[in-house]
Scaffold this motif. Structure first.
Motif, PDB file in Angstrom:
ATOM      1  N   ALA A  87       0.820  -1.214   0.000  1.00  0.00           N
ATOM      2  CA  ALA A  87       0.000   0.000   0.000  1.00  0.00           C
ATOM      3  C   ALA A  87       0.852   1.261   0.000  1.00  0.00           C
ATOM      4  CB  ALA A  87      -0.929   0.001   1.208  1.00  0.00           C
ATOM      5  N   GLY A  88       2.175   1.116  -0.124  1.00  0.00           N
ATOM      6  CA  GLY A  88       3.053   2.280  -0.147  1.00  0.00           C
ATOM      7  C   GLY A  88       3.206   2.954   1.194  1.00  0.00           C
ATOM      8  N   ILE A  89       3.017   2.218   2.269  1.00  0.00           N
ATOM      9  CA  ILE A  89       3.100   2.780   3.617  1.00  0.00           C
ATOM     10  C   ILE A  89       4.515   2.591   4.147  1.00  0.00           C
ATOM     11  CG2 ILE A  89       2.217   2.617   5.977  1.00  0.00           C
ATOM     12  CD1 ILE A  89      -0.403   1.544   4.778  1.00  0.00           C
ATOM     13  N   PRO A  90       5.176   3.659   4.554  1.00  0.00           N
ATOM     14  CA  PRO A  90       6.573   3.536   4.982  1.00  0.00           C
ATOM     15  C   PRO A  90       6.725   2.754   6.279  1.00  0.00           C
ATOM     16  CG  PRO A  90       5.760   5.764   5.360  1.00  0.00           C
ATOM     17  CD  PRO A  90       4.700   5.051   4.586  1.00  0.00           C
ATOM     18  N   ALA A  91       7.865   2.068   6.391  1.00  0.00           N
ATOM     19  CA  ALA A  91       8.194   1.369   7.635  1.00  0.00           C
ATOM     20  C   ALA A  91       8.234   2.379   8.771  1.00  0.00           C
ATOM     21  CB  ALA A  91       9.537   0.663   7.496  1.00  0.00           C
ATOM     22  N   GLY A  92       7.819   1.950   9.927  1.00  0.00           N
ATOM     23  CA  GLY A  92       7.798   2.835  11.083  1.00  0.00           C
ATOM     24  C   GLY A  92       6.491   3.546  11.293  1.00  0.00           C
ATOM     25  N   THR A  93       5.545   3.394  10.374  1.00  0.00           N
ATOM     26  CA  THR A  93       4.220   3.978  10.561  1.00  0.00           C
ATOM     27  C   THR A  93       3.555   3.329  11.774  1.00  0.00           C
ATOM     28  OG1 THR A  93       3.937   4.439   8.200  1.00  0.00           O
ATOM     29  CG2 THR A  93       1.932   4.247   9.513  1.00  0.00           C
ATOM     30  N   PRO A  94       3.002   4.103  12.698  1.00  0.00           N
ATOM     31  CA  PRO A  94       2.375   3.511  13.880  1.00  0.00           C
ATOM     32  C   PRO A  94       1.211   2.595  13.505  1.00  0.00           C
ATOM     33  CG  PRO A  94       2.723   5.865  14.196  1.00  0.00           C
ATOM     34  CD  PRO A  94       3.009   5.590  12.750  1.00  0.00           C
ATOM     35  N   VAL A  95       1.238   1.400  14.065  1.00  0.00           N
ATOM     36  CA  VAL A  95       0.176   0.415  13.847  1.00  0.00           C
ATOM     37  C   VAL A  95      -0.253  -0.131  15.204  1.00  0.00           C
ATOM     38  CG1 VAL A  95      -0.459  -1.791  12.818  1.00  0.00           C
ATOM     39  CG2 VAL A  95       1.075  -0.238  11.576  1.00  0.00           C
ATOM     40  N   VAL A  96      -1.523  -0.018  15.518  1.00  0.00           N
ATOM     41  CA  VAL A  96      -2.061  -0.540  16.777  1.00  0.00           C
ATOM     42  C   VAL A  96      -3.262  -1.415  16.457  1.00  0.00           C
ATOM     43  CG1 VAL A  96      -3.280   0.072  18.903  1.00  0.00           C
ATOM     44  CG2 VAL A  96      -1.214   1.307  18.249  1.00  0.00           C
ATOM     45  N   GLY A  97      -3.354  -2.556  17.135  1.00  0.00           N
ATOM     46  CA  GLY A  97      -4.460  -3.479  16.918  1.00  0.00           C
ATOM     47  C   GLY A  97      -5.491  -3.407  18.022  1.00  0.00           C
ATOM     48  N   THR A  98      -6.667  -3.967  17.741  1.00  0.00           N
ATOM     49  CA  THR A  98      -7.712  -4.027  18.750  1.00  0.00           C
ATOM     50  C   THR A  98      -7.414  -5.078  19.813  1.00  0.00           C
ATOM     51  OG1 THR A  98      -8.943  -5.332  17.115  1.00  0.00           O
ATOM     52  CG2 THR A  98      -9.616  -3.049  17.448  1.00  0.00           C
ATOM     53  N   GLY A  99      -6.397  -5.904  19.574  1.00  0.00           N
ATOM     54  CA  GLY A  99      -5.951  -6.838  20.608  1.00  0.00           C
ATOM     55  C   GLY A  99      -6.439  -8.247  20.374  1.00  0.00           C
ATOM     56  N   ALA A 100      -5.500  -9.216  20.449  1.00  0.00           N
ATOM     57  CA  ALA A 100      -5.840 -10.611  20.173  1.00  0.00           C
ATOM     58  C   ALA A 100      -6.891 -11.155  21.122  1.00  0.00           C
ATOM     59  CB  ALA A 100      -4.570 -11.469  20.233  1.00  0.00           C
ATOM     60  N   GLY A 101      -6.973 -10.609  22.334  1.00  0.00           N
ATOM     61  CA  GLY A 101      -7.960 -11.094  23.287  1.00  0.00           C
ATOM     62  C   GLY A 101      -9.245 -10.302  23.327  1.00  0.00           C
ATOM     63  N   SER A 102      -9.368  -9.286  22.498  1.00  0.00           N
ATOM     64  CA  SER A 102     -10.558  -8.438  22.550  1.00  0.00           C
ATOM     65  C   SER A 102     -11.762  -9.143  21.935  1.00  0.00           C
ATOM     66  CB  SER A 102     -10.308  -7.118  21.815  1.00  0.00           C
ATOM     67  OG  SER A 102     -10.262  -7.331  20.412  1.00  0.00           O
ATOM     68  N   HIS A 103     -12.941  -8.753  22.379  1.00  0.00           N
ATOM     69  CA  HIS A 103     -14.161  -9.334  21.826  1.00  0.00           C
ATOM     70  C   HIS A 103     -14.260  -9.061  20.333  1.00  0.00           C
ATOM     71  CE1 HIS A 103     -18.326 -10.642  21.522  1.00  0.00           C
ATOM     72  NE2 HIS A 103     -18.603  -9.507  20.901  1.00  0.00           N
ATOM     73  N   PHE A 104     -13.968  -7.828  19.922  1.00  0.00           N
ATOM     74  CA  PHE A 104     -14.064  -7.473  18.508  1.00  0.00           C
ATOM     75  C   PHE A 104     -13.189  -8.380  17.655  1.00  0.00           C
ATOM     76  CE2 PHE A 104     -12.258  -5.131  14.884  1.00  0.00           C
ATOM     77  CZ  PHE A 104     -13.422  -4.876  14.168  1.00  0.00           C
ATOM     78  N   THR A 105     -11.916  -8.484  18.005  1.00  0.00           N
ATOM     79  CA  THR A 105     -10.981  -9.278  17.200  1.00  0.00           C
ATOM     80  C   THR A 105     -11.410 -10.738  17.150  1.00  0.00           C
ATOM     81  OG1 THR A 105      -9.118  -7.810  17.643  1.00  0.00           O
ATOM     82  CG2 THR A 105      -8.592 -10.060  17.006  1.00  0.00           C
ATOM     83  N   GLU A 106     -11.690 -11.312  18.293  1.00  0.00           N
ATOM     84  CA  GLU A 106     -11.988 -12.745  18.324  1.00  0.00           C
ATOM     85  C   GLU A 106     -13.331 -13.065  17.684  1.00  0.00           C
ATOM     86  OE1 GLU A 106      -9.725 -14.960  18.904  1.00  0.00           O
ATOM     87  OE2 GLU A 106      -8.408 -13.232  19.244  1.00  0.00           O
ATOM     88  N   ALA A 107     -14.316 -12.187  17.844  1.00  0.00           N
ATOM     89  CA  ALA A 107     -15.619 -12.440  17.233  1.00  0.00           C
ATOM     90  C   ALA A 107     -15.525 -12.422  15.713  1.00  0.00           C
ATOM     91  CB  ALA A 107     -16.638 -11.414  17.711  1.00  0.00           C
ATOM     92  N   ILE A 108     -14.786 -11.471  15.165  1.00  0.00           N
ATOM     93  CA  ILE A 108     -14.645 -11.375  13.710  1.00  0.00           C
ATOM     94  C   ILE A 108     -13.793 -12.519  13.176  1.00  0.00           C
ATOM     95  CG2 ILE A 108     -13.754  -9.988  11.804  1.00  0.00           C
ATOM     96  CD1 ILE A 108     -16.305  -8.846  13.060  1.00  0.00           C
ATOM     97  N   LEU A 109     -12.636 -12.730  13.771  1.00  0.00           N
ATOM     98  CA  LEU A 109     -11.704 -13.715  13.211  1.00  0.00           C
ATOM     99  C   LEU A 109     -12.145 -15.155  13.454  1.00  0.00           C
ATOM    100  CD1 LEU A 109      -8.216 -12.063  13.789  1.00  0.00           C
ATOM    101  CD2 LEU A 109      -9.810 -11.849  11.870  1.00  0.00           C
ATOM    102  N   SER A 110     -12.991 -15.379  14.469  1.00  0.00           N
ATOM    103  CA  SER A 110     -13.528 -16.722  14.672  1.00  0.00           C
ATOM    104  C   SER A 110     -14.864 -16.905  13.964  1.00  0.00           C
ATOM    105  CB  SER A 110     -13.687 -17.008  16.169  1.00  0.00           C
ATOM    106  OG  SER A 110     -14.716 -16.194  16.724  1.00  0.00           O
ATOM    107  N   ASP A 111     -15.331 -15.853  13.290  1.00  0.00           N
ATOM    108  CA  ASP A 111     -16.588 -15.879  12.545  1.00  0.00           C
ATOM    109  C   ASP A 111     -17.754 -16.268  13.451  1.00  0.00           C
ATOM    110  OD1 ASP A 111     -18.183 -15.526  10.328  1.00  0.00           O
ATOM    111  OD2 ASP A 111     -17.818 -17.535   9.512  1.00  0.00           O
ATOM    112  N   ALA A 112     -17.877 -15.529  14.553  1.00  0.00           N
ATOM    113  CA  ALA A 112     -18.897 -15.832  15.558  1.00  0.00           C
ATOM    114  C   ALA A 112     -20.299 -15.587  15.022  1.00  0.00           C
ATOM    115  CB  ALA A 112     -18.663 -14.980  16.802  1.00  0.00           C
ATOM    116  N   ALA A 113     -21.233 -16.385  15.491  1.00  0.00           N
ATOM    117  CA  ALA A 113     -22.628 -16.240  15.066  1.00  0.00           C
ATOM    118  C   ALA A 113     -23.282 -15.018  15.683  1.00  0.00           C
ATOM    119  CB  ALA A 113     -23.413 -17.493  15.425  1.00  0.00           C
ATOM    120  N   ARG A 114     -22.745 -14.540  16.802  1.00  0.00           N
ATOM    121  CA  ARG A 114     -23.282 -13.360  17.480  1.00  0.00           C
ATOM    122  C   ARG A 114     -22.134 -12.430  17.870  1.00  0.00           C
ATOM    123  NH1 ARG A 114     -28.579 -13.748  19.213  1.00  0.00           N
ATOM    124  NH2 ARG A 114     -29.548 -15.800  18.912  1.00  0.00           N
TER     125      ARG A 114
END
Length: 251
Positions: free
Chosen positions: A141-168
Motif C-alpha cells: 500500500a506504499g506505507i513507509p516502515a515505522g508507521t504507527p500500527v495498533v491493533g484491537t488486541g488478540a484477546g478483545s471481543h471485537f478481534t476474536e468475534a470477527i476472526l472466529s466468525d462468531a454467530a453473534r
C-alpha cells in the motif's frame, strides 16, 4: 435516448468481493448493503475466511479472488473492491487480471491521507491484528516502515468475534474495543494526525473514534465513496446545453 447494452446488471458500478463469513454485519459494515449511498453488487470467495486471510497465508487465494472478480465484471461492475484490508498485496495483480479499477484495501489511501497532514503529523493505522499486519501488507500500500500500527488486541471481543466468525457479536463491546485501541494509538504516538482503519468491520465505530481522539478517520467507506464517484460521476443539472464553458464556448 438510446443506451448501449452489453451488461446483465446496470446501476451497480462497484462490485465487492466478500470473505466467506456468517457473523452479523450492522450498517456501516462493508457487507451491509444499507451502508452504501449507491447500489453495490456482492460476490463471495468461498475459499477465503477471516482466519486464513488475516492470520494465515493468503497468497494461494489470489486465483479465487480473480475468478470471483471476473464474475462481477461480467455481470456489469465497473470497479472491484474487497472486504479485507489484509488483501493489499493483491492490488496490482487483481487490477491487471480484471482490467478494471480495483480497490483491494482501505490501506491504499495512506499516501493521500499523509499528504493532507501538516509536516509534523503522520498517519496511524488501526487494525484488527497488529500481530499479522506485516511489512509486505504495508509495502503493498506504499506505507513507509515505522508507521504507527495498533491493533484491537488478540484477546478483545471485537478481534476474536470477527476472526472466529462468531454467530453473534456484542456490538457495544466491539465499539468499546475499537475506541480503546484508537486511544492507545494516539496516546502512544501523539504525532498521529489521522487514523486509517485497516479493517472494514471497524467503520460502524468511525464516528466514535473521531470523537474520542479528535483525529479524522479514514476507512474503506471513505475509500469507496471516492472510488465510486469516479466510476459514476454525478451529473450536475438536467440540461448540459444550458451551461457555458469558462471561455464562453458551448460544450
Amino acid at each position: 435516448m438510446e443506451q448501449a447494452g452489453g451488461k446483465t446488471v446496470f446501476g451497480a458500478s462497484v462490485g465487492i468481493l466478500m470473505l466467506n463469513t456468517r457473523f452479523p454485519r450492522i450498517p456501516g459494515d462493508i457487507g451491509n448493503a444499507t451502508t452504501w449511498p449507491f447500489p453495490v453488487q456482492y460476490n463471495r470467495v468461498d475459499a477465503a475466511t477471516p482466519q486464513n486471510v488475516v492470520r494465515g497465508e493468503a497468497t494461494d487465494l489470489l486465483g479465487p479472488f480473480v475468478d470471483a472478480g471476473r464474475e462481477l465484471v461480467a455481470l456489469g461492475c465497473d470497479g472491484i473492491a474487497t472486504n479485507c484490508g489484509f488483501l493489499a498485496p493483491f492490488q496490482t495483480e487483481m487490477a491487471a487480471a480484471l482490467g478494471v479499477p480495483v480497490a483491494a484495501s482501505s490501506l491504499l489511501q495512506a499516501g493521500l491521507v499523509q499528504q493532507t497532514l501538516p509536516a509534523d503529523r503522520r498517519l496511524g493505522i488501526l487494525t484488527i491484528s497488529a500481530e499479522t499486519l506485516g511489512a509486505a501488507h504495508l509495502a503493498a500500500a506504499g506505507i513507509p516502515a515505522g508507521t504507527p500500527v495498533v491493533g484491537t488486541g488478540a484477546g478483545s471481543h471485537f478481534t476474536e468475534a470477527i476472526l472466529s466468525d462468531a454467530a453473534r457479536i456484542d456490538f457495544a463491546q466491539a465499539r468499546a474495543d475499537n475506541v480503546a485501541a484508537a486511544r492507545r494509538l494516539v496516546a502512544d504516538h501523539p504525532d498521529v494526525g489521522a487514523i486509517l482503519l485497516e479493517c472494514t468491520n471497524m467503520v460502524p465505530y468511525a464516528a466514535d473514534i473521531r470523537a474520542a481522539t479528535g483525529r479524522p478517520v479514514f476507512s474503506i467507506y471513505t475509500h469507496l465513496l471516492w472510488f465510486q464517484a469516479a466510476l459514476a460521476p454525478r451529473r450536475f443539472g438536467d440540461r448540459i446545453d444550458d451551461t457555458r464553458l469558462p471561455d464562453g464556448q458551448a460544450p
